[in-house]
Design a protein around this motif. Structure first.
Motif, mmCIF file in Angstrom:
data_model
loop_
_atom_site.group_PDB
_atom_site.id
_atom_site.type_symbol
_atom_site.label_atom_id
_atom_site.label_comp_id
_atom_site.label_asym_id
_atom_site.label_seq_id
_atom_site.Cartn_x
_atom_site.Cartn_y
_atom_site.Cartn_z
ATOM 1 N N GLY A 1 0.837 -1.195 0.000
ATOM 2 C CA GLY A 1 0.000 0.000 0.000
ATOM 3 C C GLY A 1 0.867 1.237 0.000
ATOM 4 N N TYR B 1 -5.177 4.405 5.688
ATOM 5 C CA TYR B 1 -5.313 5.142 4.428
ATOM 6 C C TYR B 1 -3.960 5.797 4.143
ATOM 7 N N SER C 1 -1.725 8.456 -5.994
ATOM 8 C CA SER C 1 -2.557 7.306 -5.644
ATOM 9 C C SER C 1 -3.158 7.483 -4.257
ATOM 10 N N SER D 1 -4.831 4.843 -1.314
ATOM 11 C CA SER D 1 -5.086 3.438 -1.016
ATOM 12 C C SER D 1 -5.616 3.284 0.406
ATOM 13 N N GLN E 1 -6.624 0.082 3.275
ATOM 14 C CA GLN E 1 -6.539 -1.350 3.536
ATOM 15 C C GLN E 1 -7.009 -1.680 4.943
ATOM 16 N N ARG F 1 -7.570 -4.686 0.279
ATOM 17 C CA ARG F 1 -7.058 -3.357 -0.034
ATOM 18 C C ARG F 1 -7.632 -2.862 -1.355
ATOM 19 N N TYR F 2 -7.687 -1.559 -1.455
ATOM 20 C CA TYR F 2 -8.107 -0.928 -2.708
ATOM 21 C C TYR F 2 -7.198 0.272 -2.940
ATOM 22 N N ALA F 3 -6.776 0.428 -4.179
ATOM 23 C CA ALA F 3 -5.936 1.585 -4.513
ATOM 24 C C ALA F 3 -6.401 2.155 -5.839
ATOM 25 N N ASN G 1 -7.282 1.106 -11.182
ATOM 26 C CA ASN G 1 -7.895 0.657 -9.925
ATOM 27 C C ASN G 1 -7.326 -0.703 -9.584
#
Lengths: 276, 659
Positions: B144, B414, B449, B451, B453, B470-472, B504
């Motif tokens: 991340g 974050y 970016s 992100s 998680q 997780r998302y970024a 994404n």
């Protein structure tokens, strides 16, 4: 305390070479200068032949480079320090179409023959397949020339070639070159690769032209784009019946301090002419 | 296990450990619940302060020394692909290595050694063969956006390699391994500790012959290759440490690395690295600690012209970095961290018109607020300034950790990340054998970016379970676009670096591990990843495989006071992946097609017998089920089938010790 001081000093001095290095690096002494080495002076042999070293950047895909061996020797006899590399003459390979593209071959017309080569980067060529033919103008040549080079391919001006087992051009006269079997130039339509820009698709246009396949053995592409040099001495019978000995001593060269990238097919030849 | 391209290796330029040896708890003492040797490890990467893994508020993955030995890894690439699901090393541009970690290319992953940055790049990251496992205590992985602590190159994560620190008076370790394709590996490590003085000397050598691989008929891609190049590495390092007082530690290091790759017999490629550094750690009082370091790293590439005997340098990347870090602990155990870095980056290459230079400076602060025994919050803010176009960025990060019960840990974070265009992306012009010219673009904007998680960790009896997601979202992603012709030149194709669009990345991981009293241990790790990418690219790199799994089952038995036996079965499985590629790269107008790259699985069986805890003979069957790819391309394993390895390891100090 003395040991303590020594260790402190040693610890601090250890990376000193790094600290003293400029912010832009050090260790330049580990590498060599990319500038070309000096050309050896020509030698006049006991049989009155002259051994000279010639260099040319034959890397460009779209060019033939010509040299006239008798003229080279004439210049050197007049002035041993003459820059004979200036005698190389370059002619472009005609690429402009003079007619429609055709899907037939076997007619031996001048032009560009498109072949699909079964190969990839890092592997030998396994085969090739004809795709199309585009007619172009014929190759233009200088008035006087003995051989022409394009990357690893070679043409002779009406000459023929024999490959000996010798690896030292100084011993050229020991070979029975006058009675050997000589090979003239032969037609080729998938050897003189004239453009690399579609190579990623395994498609390579090649010039339809006669080349000397024996002399071309002096440099052979093995694993693309890796070349293997053949250090044998080759004997060239010129159109006028005189003989020359040729040896490819390097195929990598070029590079400048500004651009140190070495160039493949930057050819360095030893030439001995005329043989008795 | 997969036959690795990295048949190579070498050591690393060793640095001084951030953590003192006293702080690291012996693995045997770790965790009262069972195996789980890692949970008490001290980690530093997530917060830049030493924390036990089970207590750190930032999710961190640790690969311990024990796991490194079980993996029998030669270098960091070996280790990561053996231990970490969701990572894949692929090959492009004539078998140069590129990396994808959970959807982020190597360009967004920062590799550090004891917190120090490394110079040089091969394709999209450092030369992984530099990072030998010979002198590594553990590897810490924080995924991340970690830009708030580590800056531009850490938009996708940080991999921090921590070198070994010995507590015994002396050690002498030797090992060797031999395998198919004449693959050889030799390591030496010697350390000495006497009073306030300690040193470590390391040496490594690896070599491997090149070998042919055979593709099935009807290649699906023009990018297959039929020969895997051999290589040869040498590496040496020296570290010195002094503890003149209880509160002060000084250190220095030097290292050298050389690698030769026979991509072309007439002009082999050589890679060199020279490194050095100084470090001081000063405990100012019970609550304050100050660290200062200077690091030099120079990575060069040259080509050796065999006929002329010339070794001509074509590339040099030099990084001089200085670092300051201050920690202050408040009464209630809160921790404040303030740090600053300066980096001078120099790049010379035959592919750029003139050498490029970039200076960067950053300042960051972090507050670790231990609200209660159950709650902890960490906030960080970093300001980066880069001399190129006077680029500056402010990146925040926030992490929260909640421990609802003794054996439960929940984490959320974050982070905002950014990646400045590299000097290569800005200035490199690379003529790829006339096929096309890859052009740098000085006008590139940085990638940005965001992100988030989440992770949960629970220990039940001897089992440890971890689940994370997780998302970024990456804006202005930088990559080469599609080939094009310039106006007035219809023959030459160009590829330019561009800000292509957004990306994404979604990911999830699950892991379980345990160790029973009978000596049996089990570890399973699964990773899922999905990427959505906008913008057309001719990039050779394939996207990350959606599903991947690593597994290890091992058993260890003490047969007598002198002899012990261990057996391990480990493997990895990767799912198939589809990639959209141009039908004809030389003619983009022909459109694209979808190419499927098949999944595969590779397993390794290893058995070792140990004598007096100091001599170990190991036999390994690699690629147990004789997997052979139909086609060898970017992301195929470079195996030619089952491989046998034999190794011998000697710890002379242990053999000589009285028991």
């Amino acid at each position: 305390m003395r040991i303590f001081s020594f260790h402190i000093l040693f610890c601090l001095l250890l990376p000193l070479p790094m600290l003293l290095a400029s912010c832009e690096g050090a260790f330049g002494w580990m590498y060599d200068d990319p500038e070309a080495p000096a050309t050896p002076a020509p030698e006049v042999n006991a049989d009155r032949s002259v051994t000279a070293t010639l260099s040319v950047n034959a890397n460009p895909w779209g060019e033939w480079h010509y040299i006239d061996l008798p003229e080279v020797i004439r210049r050197l006899r007049a002035d041993a320090s003459a820059d004979v590399n200036a005698l190389w003459v370059t002619h472009d390979i005609p690429l402009e179409a003079t007619g429609p593209t055709e899907m037939v071959t076997g007619h031996r017309r001048t032009g560009q023959y498109l072949y699909r080569f079964d190969t990839n980067y890092g592997e030998p060529i396994k085969g090739s397949e004809f795709q199309s033919f585009t007619p172009t103008a014929a190759q233009t040549d200088p008035d006087e020339w003995s051989i022409a080079v394009h990357r690893s391919e070679v043409r002779t001006n009406g000459g023929s070639v024999w490959e000996s087992e010798l690896s030292d051009i100084a011993r050229a006269t020991e070979a029975d070159y006058r009675h050997a079997s000589y090979t003239p130039d032969e037609w080729s339509e998938n050897e003189v690769w004239s453009d690399s820009r579609t190579m990623i698709s395994q498609l390579v246009p090649s010039q339809g032209i006669a080349v000397n396949k024996v002399l071309g053995r002096w440099l052979r592409m093995t694993l693309m784009p890796d070349y293997e040099r053949n250090g044998h001495v080759f004997f060239l019978r010129l159109r006028d019946g005189s003989f020359a000995a040729l040896q490819l001593v390097n195929h990598i060269g070029g590079g400048t301090p500004q651009n140190p990238s070495p160039i493949r097919c930057y050819l360095t030849l030893k030439v001995r002419y005329p043989l008795p | 296990m997969m036959r690795r391209l990295t048949i190579v290796t070498a050591l690393l330029s060793l640095c001084f450990g951030w953590i003192s040896a006293e702080e690291a708890e012996p693995l045997e003492d770790a965790f009262e619940g069972g195996d789980i040797t890692t949970m008490n490890s001290v980690v530093v990467t997530g917060t830049r302060t030493p924390r036990r893994l089970k207590e750190t508020p930032v999710q961190t993955r640790v690969i311990t020394r024990e796991e490194i030995l079980k993996a029998d890894a030669t270098n960091i690439q070996d280790l990561l692909q053996t231990e970490l699901p969701g990572v894949e090393f692929t090959y492009a541009m004539n078998q140069q290595v590129s990396m994808n970690l959970s959807g982020f290319s190597g360009l967004g992953i920062l590799f550090l050694v004891d917190g120090e940055p490394l110079a040089g790049e091969t394709l999209d990251n450092i030369d992984f063969t530099r990072l030998s496992m010979n002198d590594v205590e553990r590897v810490e992985i924080v995924q991340g956006a970690t830009s708030a602590l580590y800056g531009s190159s850490a938009a996708g994560g940080v991999i921090n390699i921590i070198t070994r620190q010995d507590t015994v008076p002396w050690t002498l370790h030797l090992d060797g391994r031999y395998a198919h394709h004449n693959q050889q590996r030799y390591n030496l490590r010697q350390s000495l500790r006497q009073g306030i003085y300690a040193h470590t000397l390391t040496f490594s050598r690896t070599s491997s012959d090149g070998y042919d691989v055979h593709n099935a008929d009807n290649d699906v891609s023009a990018r297959t290759f039929s020969h895997v190049f051999g290589d040869d590495t040498w590496q040496a390092g020296y570290r010195l440490q002094l503890d003149p007082t209880e509160r002060l530690r000084l250190g220095g290091r030097l290292g050298f690395f050389r690698r030769t790759v026979d991509r072309a017999a007439d002009m082999p490629e050589r890679y060199y690295d020279y490194t050095g550094g100084l470090r001081a750690e000063w405990t100012l009082g019970e609550r304050d600690r100050l660290e200062a370091s200077y690091s030099f790293d120079q990575y060069d590439k040259s080509r050796y012209q065999s006929v002329r005997g010339l070794n001509v340098r074509q590339y040099s990347n030099v990084r001089n970095a200085a670092r300051l870090l201050w920690n202050h602990r408040f009464r209630q155990s809160d921790m404040f961290t303030l740090g600053a870095d300066y980096l001078y980056d120099y790049l010379m290459s035959n592919n750029i018109e003139a050498p490029a230079r970039q200076q960067s400076f950053d300042l960051y602060g972090q507050y670790d607020w231990r609200i209660s025994p159950r709650w902890e919050l960490v906030g960080a803010l970093r300001y980066d300034w880069l001399s190129e176009r006077s680029l500056s960025r402010l990146t925040p990060k926030l992490s929260a950790c909640y421990r609802p019960a003794e054996r439960w840990t929940l984490r959320a974070s974050y982070g905002m990340g950014f990646r400045a265009p590299s000097l290569k992306e800005r200035y490199h012009d690379f003529d790829m054998a006339g096929i096309w010219i890859v052009e740098g673009n000085a006008d590139l904007r940085p990638e940005t970016s965001h992100s988030v998680q989440f992770s949960g960790e629970v220990t039940v009896e001897r089992w440890v379970f971890t689940l994370s997601g997780r998302y970024a979202r990456v804006f202005d992603r930088i990559a080469t676009g599609i080939p094009y012709h310039k106006a007035g030149d219809t023959r030459q194709l160009y590829l330019s670096y561009l800000n292509l669009g957004d990306q994404n990345v979604y990911g999830a991981e699950a892991s379980v591990s345990t160790r029973w009293t009978c000596g049996l241990g089990l570890k399973l790790d699964y990773a899922f990843c999905h990427e959505d990418v906008s913008g057309e690219t001719a990039n050779a790199y394939t996207p990350i495989r959606p599903h991947s799994l690593t597994a290890r089952l091992d058993w260890e038995r003490q047969l007598s006071s002198l002899w012990a036996l261990n057996v391990g079965l480990s493997g990895r499985a990767l799912s198939a992946v589809r990639n959209t590629e141009f039908t004809d790269l030389a003619d983009p107008a022909q459109g694209t097609r979808s190419v499927r790259y098949p999944g595969y699985t590779l397993w390794r069986l290893q058995a070792g017998v140990r004598f007096r805890d100091g001599a170990t003979l190991t036999a390994t069957v690699d690629n147990l089920f004789n997997h052979r790819p139909d086609y060898y391309y970017y992301n195929a394993p470079l195996t030619t089938g089952t491989n046998f390895l034999v190794g011998l390891s000697l710890d002379i100090d242990r053999l000589c010790s009285k028991r």
